[in-house]
Design a protein around this motif. Structure first.
Motif, mmCIF file in Angstrom:
data_model
loop_
_atom_site.group_PDB
_atom_site.id
_atom_site.type_symbol
_atom_site.label_atom_id
_atom_site.label_comp_id
_atom_site.label_asym_id
_atom_site.label_seq_id
_atom_site.Cartn_x
_atom_site.Cartn_y
_atom_site.Cartn_z
ATOM 1 N N ALA A 1 -1.609 20.530 -12.829
ATOM 2 C CA ALA A 1 -2.698 20.937 -11.926
ATOM 3 C C ALA A 1 -3.448 22.146 -12.490
ATOM 4 O O ALA A 1 -4.310 22.720 -11.827
ATOM 5 C CB ALA A 1 -2.149 21.262 -10.538
ATOM 6 N N GLY A 2 -3.086 22.560 -13.716
ATOM 7 C CA GLY A 2 -3.802 23.658 -14.366
ATOM 8 C C GLY A 2 -3.323 25.040 -13.941
ATOM 9 O O GLY A 2 -3.994 26.040 -14.178
ATOM 10 N N ALA B 1 0.872 -1.179 0.000
ATOM 11 C CA ALA B 1 0.000 0.000 0.000
ATOM 12 C C ALA B 1 0.912 1.233 0.000
ATOM 13 O O ALA B 1 2.040 1.171 0.494
ATOM 14 C CB ALA B 1 -0.861 -0.015 1.251
ATOM 15 N N HIS B 2 0.432 2.340 -0.574
ATOM 16 C CA HIS B 2 1.285 3.535 -0.651
ATOM 17 C C HIS B 2 0.564 4.763 -0.095
ATOM 18 O O HIS B 2 -0.607 4.987 -0.389
ATOM 19 C CB HIS B 2 1.683 3.786 -2.121
ATOM 20 N N LEU B 3 1.276 5.532 0.719
ATOM 21 C CA LEU B 3 0.728 6.806 1.194
ATOM 22 C C LEU B 3 1.731 7.925 0.961
ATOM 23 O O LEU B 3 2.863 7.880 1.466
ATOM 24 C CB LEU B 3 0.391 6.728 2.696
ATOM 25 N N ASP B 4 1.297 8.926 0.169
ATOM 26 C CA ASP B 4 2.064 10.165 0.002
ATOM 27 C C ASP B 4 1.620 11.055 1.164
ATOM 28 O O ASP B 4 0.514 11.594 1.151
ATOM 29 C CB ASP B 4 1.705 10.763 -1.365
ATOM 30 N N THR B 5 2.445 11.154 2.202
ATOM 31 C CA THR B 5 1.979 11.820 3.427
ATOM 32 C C THR B 5 1.764 13.320 3.226
ATOM 33 O O THR B 5 0.958 13.923 3.924
ATOM 34 C CB THR B 5 2.945 11.564 4.601
ATOM 35 N N GLY B 6 2.477 13.904 2.261
ATOM 36 C CA GLY B 6 2.246 15.326 1.954
ATOM 37 C C GLY B 6 0.820 15.542 1.476
ATOM 38 O O GLY B 6 0.232 16.614 1.685
ATOM 39 N N SER B 7 0.245 14.508 0.850
ATOM 40 C CA SER B 7 -1.122 14.667 0.334
ATOM 41 C C SER B 7 -2.127 14.820 1.482
ATOM 42 O O SER B 7 -3.193 15.385 1.297
ATOM 43 C CB SER B 7 -1.503 13.507 -0.589
ATOM 44 N N LEU B 8 -1.783 14.338 2.682
ATOM 45 C CA LEU B 8 -2.682 14.523 3.837
ATOM 46 C C LEU B 8 -2.748 16.011 4.206
ATOM 47 O O LEU B 8 -3.825 16.566 4.448
ATOM 48 C CB LEU B 8 -2.183 13.733 5.057
ATOM 49 N N TYR B 9 -1.562 16.651 4.248
ATOM 50 C CA TYR B 9 -1.516 18.079 4.583
ATOM 51 C C TYR B 9 -2.197 18.896 3.483
ATOM 52 O O TYR B 9 -2.901 19.871 3.743
ATOM 53 C CB TYR B 9 -0.063 18.537 4.774
ATOM 54 N N ARG B 10 -1.972 18.464 2.239
ATOM 55 C CA ARG B 10 -2.582 19.172 1.115
ATOM 56 C C ARG B 10 -4.103 18.979 1.104
ATOM 57 O O ARG B 10 -4.856 19.907 0.809
ATOM 58 C CB ARG B 10 -1.973 18.694 -0.201
ATOM 59 N N GLY C 1 -10.539 11.194 0.875
ATOM 60 C CA GLY C 1 -10.776 11.152 -0.569
ATOM 61 C C GLY C 1 -10.123 12.331 -1.276
ATOM 62 O O GLY C 1 -9.783 12.256 -2.464
ATOM 63 N N LEU C 2 -9.930 13.433 -0.540
ATOM 64 C CA LEU C 2 -9.327 14.626 -1.154
ATOM 65 C C LEU C 2 -7.857 14.422 -1.500
ATOM 66 O O LEU C 2 -7.287 15.167 -2.293
ATOM 67 C CB LEU C 2 -9.459 15.837 -0.209
ATOM 68 N N CYS C 3 -7.237 13.397 -0.880
ATOM 69 C CA CYS C 3 -5.802 13.154 -1.142
ATOM 70 C C CYS C 3 -5.532 12.887 -2.618
ATOM 71 O O CYS C 3 -4.420 13.088 -3.090
ATOM 72 C CB CYS C 3 -5.299 11.959 -0.330
ATOM 73 N N SER C 4 -6.544 12.411 -3.335
ATOM 74 C CA SER C 4 -6.296 12.122 -4.751
ATOM 75 C C SER C 4 -6.872 13.192 -5.675
ATOM 76 O O SER C 4 -6.867 13.025 -6.890
ATOM 77 C CB SER C 4 -6.839 10.738 -5.107
ATOM 78 N N ALA C 5 -7.359 14.298 -5.113
ATOM 79 C CA ALA C 5 -7.900 15.373 -5.963
ATOM 80 C C ALA C 5 -6.753 16.144 -6.622
ATOM 81 O O ALA C 5 -5.797 16.525 -5.937
ATOM 82 C CB ALA C 5 -8.752 16.323 -5.109
ATOM 83 N N PRO C 6 -6.814 16.381 -7.934
ATOM 84 C CA PRO C 6 -5.722 17.113 -8.611
ATOM 85 C C PRO C 6 -5.511 18.512 -8.038
ATOM 86 O O PRO C 6 -4.388 19.029 -8.040
ATOM 87 C CB PRO C 6 -6.192 17.200 -10.073
#
Ligand code: DC
Length: 168
Positions: free
Chosen positions: A152-153, A27-36, A67-72
């Motif tokens: 990310a636009g 399993a993989h977790l980008d921990t920065g994505s939690l803060y983001r 779920g927001l962790c994977s939002a662009p």
């Protein structure tokens, strides 16, 4: 097997971690994505980086929508700017630390997990036996971040991204 991947900004730790996860079926977790993700959640309630209510941030961190962790949108500048401010709040760090540790020890991840981000090897998972630290040349990191922003636009100038990374 638990792998901790730390490294400098935009050094490629996320890319490497995803490959490790695929290769070893982890399993993989980008921990920065939690803060983001938390920053994006706050942004949607009207917070901006000049107006951060500490109590609200702590409250939202306890009901973070994973779920927001994977939002662009978590890759945008406005999110990054809020993320870096809330990441400095000790209670937020403690709440997100608990999430990171429970991800690492989740028994439903049969083969284990790979977590990447700041402080992973030193603070989040100090006892894990496999720790990697990734670095790359400034220009390479700036190019990676520049592409990330475009994806990310965001409109961005490579020169500004390079300067920004040099100052970090
Ligand atoms: O690595 P990143 O740019 O996606 O991280 C987003 C923000 O979260 C950044 O300000 C650093 C912070 N962060 C942190 O404090 N601890 C982590 N384990 C991961 C990220």
């Amino acid at each position: 097997m638990i792998i901790a991947v730390d490294g400098s900004a935009a050094s490629g730790k996320g890319t490497l971690s995803k490959r490790l996860a695929n290769y070893f079926d982890l399993a993989h977790l980008d921990t920065g994505s939690l803060y983001r993700a938390l920053a994006l959640q706050l942004l949607s309630t009207g917070t901006n980086s000049d107006d951060i209510d500490e109590n609200q941030v702590i409250k939202e961190s306890l009901r973070l929508d994973l779920g927001l962790c994977s939002a662009p949108e978590i890759r945008t500048d406005s999110v990054a700017s809020i993320a870096s401010k809330i990441a400095a709040l000790p209670e937020v760090r403690a709440n997100l630390l608990a999430l990171q540790r429970s991800f690492a020890s989740d028994s439903s991840h049969e083969n284990g997990a790979v977590l990447d981000g700041r402080d992973i090897g030193s603070v989040v998972l100090p006892k894990t036996q496999i720790k990697l630290f990734i670095d790359a040349k400034l220009e390479v990191r700036a190019k990676r971040r520049f592409k990330e922003l475009l994806r990310a636009g965001q409109s961005a100038m490579f020169r500004d991204v390079l300067e920004d990374m040099r100052e970090r």
